[in-house]
Design a protein around this motif. Structure first.
Motif, PDB file in Angstrom:
ATOM      1  N   VAL A 117     -24.302  60.951  20.212  1.00  0.00           N
ATOM      2  CA  VAL A 117     -23.530  59.837  20.754  1.00  0.00           C
ATOM      3  C   VAL A 117     -24.269  58.528  20.485  1.00  0.00           C
ATOM      4  O   VAL A 117     -25.476  58.435  20.696  1.00  0.00           O
ATOM      5  CB  VAL A 117     -23.294  60.004  22.273  1.00  0.00           C
ATOM      6  CG1 VAL A 117     -22.543  58.800  22.825  1.00  0.00           C
ATOM      7  CG2 VAL A 117     -22.531  61.284  22.565  1.00  0.00           C
ATOM      8  N   ASP A 118     -23.533  57.530  20.015  1.00  0.00           N
ATOM      9  CA  ASP A 118     -24.058  56.173  19.845  1.00  0.00           C
ATOM     10  C   ASP A 118     -23.430  55.277  20.907  1.00  0.00           C
ATOM     11  O   ASP A 118     -22.201  55.223  21.023  1.00  0.00           O
ATOM     12  CB  ASP A 118     -23.736  55.619  18.460  1.00  0.00           C
ATOM     13  CG  ASP A 118     -24.387  56.418  17.346  1.00  0.00           C
ATOM     14  OD1 ASP A 118     -25.362  57.128  17.635  1.00  0.00           O
ATOM     15  OD2 ASP A 118     -23.905  56.329  16.202  1.00  0.00           O
ATOM     16  N   LEU A 119     -24.253  54.569  21.660  1.00  0.00           N
ATOM     17  CA  LEU A 119     -23.773  53.683  22.711  1.00  0.00           C
ATOM     18  C   LEU A 119     -24.122  52.237  22.365  1.00  0.00           C
ATOM     19  O   LEU A 119     -25.207  51.969  21.839  1.00  0.00           O
ATOM     20  CB  LEU A 119     -24.401  54.046  24.065  1.00  0.00           C
ATOM     21  CG  LEU A 119     -24.135  55.455  24.595  1.00  0.00           C
ATOM     22  CD1 LEU A 119     -24.940  55.688  25.870  1.00  0.00           C
ATOM     23  CD2 LEU A 119     -22.648  55.661  24.854  1.00  0.00           C
ATOM     24  N   SER A 120     -23.241  51.301  22.689  1.00  0.00           N
ATOM     25  CA  SER A 120     -23.529  49.886  22.452  1.00  0.00           C
ATOM     26  C   SER A 120     -22.847  49.027  23.505  1.00  0.00           C
ATOM     27  O   SER A 120     -21.731  49.323  23.934  1.00  0.00           O
ATOM     28  CB  SER A 120     -23.083  49.457  21.051  1.00  0.00           C
ATOM     29  OG  SER A 120     -21.698  49.613  20.895  1.00  0.00           O
ATOM     30  N   VAL A 121     -23.555  47.981  23.912  1.00  0.00           N
ATOM     31  CA  VAL A 121     -23.042  46.993  24.854  1.00  0.00           C
ATOM     32  C   VAL A 121     -23.164  45.626  24.201  1.00  0.00           C
ATOM     33  O   VAL A 121     -24.198  45.320  23.579  1.00  0.00           O
ATOM     34  CB  VAL A 121     -23.831  47.018  26.177  1.00  0.00           C
ATOM     35  CG1 VAL A 121     -23.307  45.960  27.135  1.00  0.00           C
ATOM     36  CG2 VAL A 121     -23.744  48.393  26.824  1.00  0.00           C
ATOM     37  N   LEU A 122     -22.137  44.800  24.319  1.00  0.00           N
ATOM     38  CA  LEU A 122     -22.126  43.492  23.684  1.00  0.00           C
ATOM     39  C   LEU A 122     -21.697  42.439  24.695  1.00  0.00           C
ATOM     40  O   LEU A 122     -20.761  42.663  25.473  1.00  0.00           O
ATOM     41  CB  LEU A 122     -21.174  43.512  22.485  1.00  0.00           C
ATOM     42  CG  LEU A 122     -21.067  42.256  21.621  1.00  0.00           C
ATOM     43  CD1 LEU A 122     -20.778  42.645  20.180  1.00  0.00           C
ATOM     44  CD2 LEU A 122     -19.965  41.337  22.136  1.00  0.00           C
TER      45      LEU A 122
END
Length: 305
Positions: A117-122
């Protein structure tokens, strides 16, 4: 309905610097008859190590609001850091449209890669002028995205949040939720080679430039860093890359007698890596166990104790 095409070309690394030329073209059609378009091209100069990097760039193009084309000028300044927790990227982008719309976007992105799983917050903020009738003159936005990889090439992407006003084409900001499919071409998975392949793979190989990788050493240094040393007599440049750097090439420094060295903050564990001399092909360092990836290439297994 909307569509876009974007691409980049990168140069080889020289003295920790490398260049990039990027292009973008896209457009949209709306139920009320509105149509928009935008094209741009820009260049970037990057510097990068195993744990940090930065870039600066500039470019231009044109934007279409359904009635007329307007000149677009943009700049970029960014930097990133990487550690065991993930990657943080900060970018600042000033934009000018026809000398009448001027604004600056500042955006922070945090990302972390788990096993599948790849997680990202922007999060971002904007200040400056924008097109009349679009909305507030200062905007902010934030979003969360997760990519669940079903296999090394196919992932499901779920995301949601808000997106900003687009002053270049006159779009208002809004909330969104999306579900999509991502197709990857280089999400590597490796398998062990047979004993016969391993036996024939540790001989010194030429890089394609005439220089040979004759030796490879790993030494633990004080402060927790590890020095990677490559013996390549007659070489003009030597680089290493691996999962410890996100597969970004890292320049080694000449230390004399044919040896090149770089100190990296590597913790005990197993890593995959390759070495390159004078911009030639990527090779498995001598003495490392070769692993075969799904594309038919090879990487070396580096074990730090």
């Amino acid at each position: 309905m909307q569509g876009a095409f974007a691409g980049s070309l990168f140069t080889t690394t020289r003295r920790s610097l490398f260049g990039e030329v990027a292009g973008f073209a896209g457009g949209s059609a709306h139920q009320n008859g509105t149509r928009t378009g935008q094209t741009s091209a820009n260049g970037r100069l990057h510097t990068a190590s195993a744990s940090w990097g930065g870039f600066v760039g500039a470019g231009g193009g044109a934007t279409w609001d359904g009635g007329s084309w307007r000149r677009l000028v943009l700049g970029e300044l960014g930097g990133w850091v990487r550690n065991d927790a993930g990657v943080a990227l900060l970018t600042i982008s000033p934009v000018t449209v026809n000398d009448s719309i001027r604004y600056v976007d500042a955006q922070l992105a945090l990302s972390r890669t788990l096993s599948s799983v790849d997680l990202s917050v922007l999060a971002g903020m904007r200040g400056g002028s924008q097109a009349p009738g679009v909305g507030a003159r200062t905007t902010s936005w934030a979003s969360l995205s997760a990519v669940a990889w079903l296999n090394p090439r196919l992932g499901v992407v779920a995301s949601g949040g808000t997106y900003p006003v687009d002053p270049t084409q006159g779009f208002p900001g809004a909330r969104f939720v999306s579900l999509s499919i991502r197709v990857a071409t280089e999400r590597k998975r490796v398998t062990m080679r047979t004993n016969a392949e391993v036996a024939g793979a540790v001989e010194p190989e030429t890089s394609g430039s005439g220089s040979f990788v004759e030796g490879f050493r790993v030494d633990r240094q004080s402060g927790g860093s590890v020095s990677l040393r490559v013996n390549a007599r007659g070489a003009q440049s030597v680089e290493v890359t691996g999962d410890f750097s996100g597969w970004i090439p890292v320049n080694l420094q000449r230390t004399g007698d044919g040896w090149w060295m770089a100190a990296l903050p590597l913790k005990p564990g197993q890593y995959q890596m390759n070495v390159r001399v004078d911009g030639g092909k990527w090779l498995v360092p001598p003495g490392l166990l070769p692993l075969q990836d799904e594309f038919g290439g090879s990487v070396g297994l580096l074990v730090i104790e």
